[in-house]
Design a protein around this motif. Structure first.
Motif, PDB file in Angstrom:
ATOM      1  N   TYR A  47       0.813  -1.212   0.000  1.00  0.00           N
ATOM      2  CA  TYR A  47       0.000   0.000   0.000  1.00  0.00           C
ATOM      3  C   TYR A  47       0.855   1.274   0.000  1.00  0.00           C
ATOM      4  N   TRP A  51      -0.247   7.699  -4.284  1.00  0.00           N
ATOM      5  CA  TRP A  51      -1.614   7.492  -4.739  1.00  0.00           C
ATOM      6  C   TRP A  51      -2.164   8.824  -5.240  1.00  0.00           C
ATOM      7  N   THR A  69      -2.448  14.326  -4.372  1.00  0.00           N
ATOM      8  CA  THR A  69      -1.748  13.056  -4.204  1.00  0.00           C
ATOM      9  C   THR A  69      -1.537  12.789  -2.716  1.00  0.00           C
ATOM     10  N   LEU A 153      -8.777   6.265  -4.633  1.00  0.00           N
ATOM     11  CA  LEU A 153      -7.368   6.543  -4.923  1.00  0.00           C
ATOM     12  C   LEU A 153      -6.868   5.577  -5.991  1.00  0.00           C
ATOM     13  N   ARG A 155      -3.053   4.470  -8.410  1.00  0.00           N
ATOM     14  CA  ARG A 155      -1.620   4.627  -8.632  1.00  0.00           C
ATOM     15  C   ARG A 155      -1.311   5.533  -9.827  1.00  0.00           C
TER      16      ARG A 155
END
Length: 187
Positions: A47, A51, A69, A153, A155
């Protein structure tokens, strides 16, 4: 002139109490009668990292934020450093940053604090529950028990229509009314 921590606490305490008193008057975006399901198998090591905020429910601390972000990194004792960044007044606007720390309170359930000098006060920690993360750790859905906040969220700055539909489904299953969900402009 150096400001002493005791003075900071004295000044900040009334504001924190006002925030607490008015928080109860604000309605959330979810039906609290619906039990929340969190990602109990959350792998924090996967995690960590950057993000992009794809969507959020309106909140006071992100008014006017675009290009948001969140960067998570490991700290000692199982804690996580949190650095949230957003552009104010458009994607080319100045960047605001907020640094905080998160701690795990149960599988999939974290608490975040952005006022480290008040971290001994329990009401300065906010719930941050990971409701879902896809198998590749590319899209995550975050919520809070009272439903006053919630985020999608990813990547990357954009996600597919299918990923967005799945994230909406996760929010709905957890009692959220996605009618107020706002998409966040990203670069």
């Amino acid at each position: 002139m150096k400001i002493k921590p005791a003075f900071c606490t004295l000044v900040a305490l009334p504001f924190a109490l006002i925030t607490l008193a008015t928080e109860g008057r604000t309605e959330g975006f979810r039906d609290e009668n619906v039990p929340m399901q969190v990602e109990e198998e959350l792998d924090l090591s996967r995690y960590l990292g950057r993000w992009y905020e794809i969507a959020r429910f309106p909140n006071n601390f992100e008014i006017g934020c675009e290009g948001v972000t969140a960067e998570y990194s490991a700290l000692p004792e199982g804690r996580i450093k949190v650095v949230n960044s957003c552009h104010k007044a458009g994607l080319e606007g100045p960047v605001d940053r907020a640094e905080g720390v998160a701690r795990v309170v149960a599988p999939g359930k974290l608490e975040v604090n952005f006022a480290s000098w008040l971290s001994l006060l329990p009401f300065t920690w906010g719930d941050y529950w990971v409701l879902d993360v896809d198998a590749n750790y590319e899209v995550a859905v975050i919520g809070t028990p009272k439903g006053k906040q919630g985020w999608i969220l990813a990547r990357s700055p954009q996600i597919s229509a299918e990923q967005l539909t799945e994230a909406h489904s996760v929010l709905r299953r957890n009692g959220y009314d996605i009618g107020a969900l706002e998409m966040v402009p990203q670069n």
